[in-house]
Design a protein around this motif. Structure first.
Motif, PDB file in Angstrom:
ATOM      1  N   PHE A   1       0.826  -1.203   0.000  1.00 35.28           N
ATOM      2  CA  PHE A   1       0.000   0.000   0.000  1.00 35.28           C
ATOM      3  C   PHE A   1       0.864   1.258   0.000  1.00 35.28           C
ATOM      4  O   PHE A   1       0.585   2.218  -0.727  1.00 35.28           O
ATOM      5  CB  PHE A   1      -0.945  -0.004   1.203  1.00 35.28           C
ATOM      6  CG  PHE A   1      -1.906   1.144   1.208  1.00 35.28           C
ATOM      7  CD1 PHE A   1      -2.966   1.189   0.320  1.00 35.28           C
ATOM      8  CD2 PHE A   1      -1.751   2.197   2.104  1.00 35.28           C
ATOM      9  CE1 PHE A   1      -3.854   2.254   0.315  1.00 35.28           C
ATOM     10  CE2 PHE A   1      -2.630   3.261   2.110  1.00 35.28           C
ATOM     11  CZ  PHE A   1      -3.684   3.296   1.208  1.00 35.28           C
TER      12      PHE A   1
ATOM     13  N   GLY B   1       2.088   1.963  -3.408  1.00 33.39           N
ATOM     14  CA  GLY B   1       0.998   2.517  -4.212  1.00 33.39           C
ATOM     15  C   GLY B   1       0.774   3.989  -3.936  1.00 33.39           C
ATOM     16  O   GLY B   1       0.576   4.795  -4.853  1.00 33.39           O
ATOM     17  N   ARG B   2       0.800   4.377  -2.682  1.00 35.26           N
ATOM     18  CA  ARG B   2       0.631   5.792  -2.315  1.00 35.26           C
ATOM     19  C   ARG B   2       1.803   6.622  -2.825  1.00 35.26           C
ATOM     20  O   ARG B   2       1.624   7.698  -3.379  1.00 35.26           O
ATOM     21  CB  ARG B   2       0.524   5.939  -0.786  1.00 35.26           C
ATOM     22  CG  ARG B   2      -0.760   5.449  -0.184  1.00 35.26           C
ATOM     23  CD  ARG B   2      -1.947   6.320  -0.497  1.00 35.26           C
ATOM     24  NE  ARG B   2      -1.753   7.668   0.024  1.00 35.26           N
ATOM     25  CZ  ARG B   2      -2.308   8.755  -0.493  1.00 35.26           C
ATOM     26  NH1 ARG B   2      -3.085   8.676  -1.535  1.00 35.26           N
ATOM     27  NH2 ARG B   2      -2.090   9.925   0.028  1.00 35.26           N
TER      28      ARG B   2
ATOM     29  N   TYR C   1      -0.750   5.764  -7.126  1.00 34.30           N
ATOM     30  CA  TYR C   1      -1.675   4.789  -7.700  1.00 34.30           C
ATOM     31  C   TYR C   1      -2.990   4.676  -6.950  1.00 34.30           C
ATOM     32  O   TYR C   1      -3.935   4.090  -7.473  1.00 34.30           O
ATOM     33  CB  TYR C   1      -1.040   3.393  -7.741  1.00 34.30           C
ATOM     34  CG  TYR C   1       0.189   3.282  -8.597  1.00 34.30           C
ATOM     35  CD1 TYR C   1       0.284   3.940  -9.825  1.00 34.30           C
ATOM     36  CD2 TYR C   1       1.264   2.520  -8.189  1.00 34.30           C
ATOM     37  CE1 TYR C   1       1.417   3.831 -10.608  1.00 34.30           C
ATOM     38  CE2 TYR C   1       2.397   2.400  -8.980  1.00 34.30           C
ATOM     39  CZ  TYR C   1       2.468   3.045 -10.175  1.00 34.30           C
ATOM     40  OH  TYR C   1       3.581   2.933 -10.947  1.00 34.30           O
ATOM     41  N   CYS C   2      -3.076   5.185  -5.727  1.00 35.72           N
ATOM     42  CA  CYS C   2      -4.301   4.989  -4.954  1.00 35.72           C
ATOM     43  C   CYS C   2      -4.472   6.106  -3.926  1.00 35.72           C
ATOM     44  O   CYS C   2      -3.520   6.747  -3.521  1.00 35.72           O
ATOM     45  CB  CYS C   2      -4.291   3.632  -4.256  1.00 35.72           C
ATOM     46  SG  CYS C   2      -2.899   3.354  -3.149  1.00 35.72           S
ATOM     47  N   SER C   3      -5.720   6.270  -3.514  1.00 35.33           N
ATOM     48  CA  SER C   3      -6.037   7.255  -2.481  1.00 35.33           C
ATOM     49  C   SER C   3      -5.795   6.649  -1.108  1.00 35.33           C
ATOM     50  O   SER C   3      -5.507   5.458  -0.982  1.00 35.33           O
ATOM     51  CB  SER C   3      -7.516   7.653  -2.588  1.00 35.33           C
ATOM     52  OG  SER C   3      -8.346   6.559  -2.211  1.00 35.33           O
TER      53      SER C   3
ATOM     54  N   PRO D   1      -7.371   5.157   2.241  1.00 35.65           N
ATOM     55  CA  PRO D   1      -8.619   4.395   2.393  1.00 35.65           C
ATOM     56  C   PRO D   1      -9.768   5.312   2.827  1.00 35.65           C
ATOM     57  O   PRO D   1      -9.571   6.222   3.631  1.00 35.65           O
ATOM     58  CB  PRO D   1      -8.301   3.388   3.494  1.00 35.65           C
ATOM     59  CG  PRO D   1      -6.822   3.306   3.534  1.00 35.65           C
ATOM     60  CD  PRO D   1      -6.325   4.654   3.115  1.00 35.65           C
TER      61      PRO D   1
ATOM     62  N   ASN E   1     -16.755   3.755   1.976  1.00 37.15           N
ATOM     63  CA  ASN E   1     -17.758   4.020   0.947  1.00 37.15           C
ATOM     64  C   ASN E   1     -19.134   4.252   1.558  1.00 37.15           C
ATOM     65  O   ASN E   1     -19.970   4.926   0.973  1.00 37.15           O
ATOM     66  CB  ASN E   1     -17.803   2.858  -0.052  1.00 37.15           C
ATOM     67  CG  ASN E   1     -18.642   3.180  -1.261  1.00 37.15           C
ATOM     68  OD1 ASN E   1     -18.416   4.180  -1.921  1.00 37.15           O
ATOM     69  ND2 ASN E   1     -19.603   2.330  -1.552  1.00 37.15           N
TER      70      ASN E   1
ATOM     71  N   TYR F   1     -13.333   4.849  -9.783  1.00 40.40           N
ATOM     72  CA  TYR F   1     -13.255   3.438  -9.427  1.00 40.40           C
ATOM     73  C   TYR F   1     -12.806   3.266  -7.979  1.00 40.40           C
ATOM     74  O   TYR F   1     -11.966   4.004  -7.492  1.00 40.40           O
ATOM     75  CB  TYR F   1     -12.294   2.707 -10.363  1.00 40.40           C
ATOM     76  CG  TYR F   1     -12.775   2.744 -11.789  1.00 40.40           C
ATOM     77  CD1 TYR F   1     -13.773   1.886 -12.215  1.00 40.40           C
ATOM     78  CD2 TYR F   1     -12.265   3.663 -12.685  1.00 40.40           C
ATOM     79  CE1 TYR F   1     -14.241   1.924 -13.515  1.00 40.40           C
ATOM     80  CE2 TYR F   1     -12.725   3.714 -13.993  1.00 40.40           C
ATOM     81  CZ  TYR F   1     -13.713   2.830 -14.405  1.00 40.40           C
ATOM     82  OH  TYR F   1     -14.172   2.879 -15.684  1.00 40.40           O
ATOM     83  N   VAL F   2     -13.415   2.308  -7.305  1.00 36.63           N
ATOM     84  CA  VAL F   2     -13.115   2.038  -5.902  1.00 36.63           C
ATOM     85  C   VAL F   2     -12.749   0.566  -5.774  1.00 36.63           C
ATOM     86  O   VAL F   2     -13.381  -0.288  -6.385  1.00 36.63           O
ATOM     87  CB  VAL F   2     -14.347   2.348  -5.015  1.00 36.63           C
ATOM     88  CG1 VAL F   2     -14.077   1.991  -3.567  1.00 36.63           C
ATOM     89  CG2 VAL F   2     -14.735   3.805  -5.156  1.00 36.63           C
ATOM     90  N   VAL F   3     -11.750   0.267  -4.972  1.00 34.41           N
ATOM     91  CA  VAL F   3     -11.351  -1.107  -4.695  1.00 34.41           C
ATOM     92  C   VAL F   3     -11.618  -1.383  -3.228  1.00 34.41           C
ATOM     93  O   VAL F   3     -11.171  -0.628  -2.363  1.00 34.41           O
ATOM     94  CB  VAL F   3      -9.851  -1.335  -5.010  1.00 34.41           C
ATOM     95  CG1 VAL F   3      -9.420  -2.719  -4.612  1.00 34.41           C
ATOM     96  CG2 VAL F   3      -9.582  -1.076  -6.476  1.00 34.41           C
TER      97      VAL F   3
ATOM     98  N   LEU G   1     -11.105  -3.099   0.257  1.00 29.46           N
ATOM     99  CA  LEU G   1     -10.027  -3.745   0.991  1.00 29.46           C
ATOM    100  C   LEU G   1     -10.638  -4.737   1.967  1.00 29.46           C
ATOM    101  O   LEU G   1     -11.483  -4.368   2.769  1.00 29.46           O
ATOM    102  CB  LEU G   1      -9.190  -2.704   1.747  1.00 29.46           C
ATOM    103  CG  LEU G   1      -8.590  -1.584   0.895  1.00 29.46           C
ATOM    104  CD1 LEU G   1      -7.855  -0.593   1.769  1.00 29.46           C
ATOM    105  CD2 LEU G   1      -7.683  -2.144  -0.176  1.00 29.46           C
TER     106      LEU G   1
END
Length: 68
Positions: free
Chosen positions: A7, A10-11, A15-17, A19, A22, A46-48, A50
């Motif tokens: 993670f 990625g940050r 690549y990602c926000s 967490p 939602n 888009y949301v992934v 976890l």
């Protein structure tokens, strides 16, 4: 490699926000995406999800057809 390291990479590379929940938080969007939405557009954010464990993933995804 553990999740925290993966993670962090990625940050670091954008690549990602962070967490977000939602259920309780808004999915982060840019000012441009917000303006597009206000103008009647439909920008995707888009949301992934976890998961805490493989068991949780299997439980959640065992009834994925209900979401469609």
């Amino acid at each position: 490699m553990d999740f925290a390291t993966w993670f962090a990479i990625g940050r670091e590379h954008g690549y990602c926000s962070l967490p977000i929940c939602n259920t309780h938080d808004a999915v982060p969007i840019s000012v441009q995406e917000e303006m597009e939405w206000e103008d009647g557009g439909d920008p995707c954010a888009y949301v992934v999800r976890l998961y805490e464990s493989l068991e949780q993933m299997n439980d959640v995804e065992s009834h994925i057809d209900k979401w469609k």
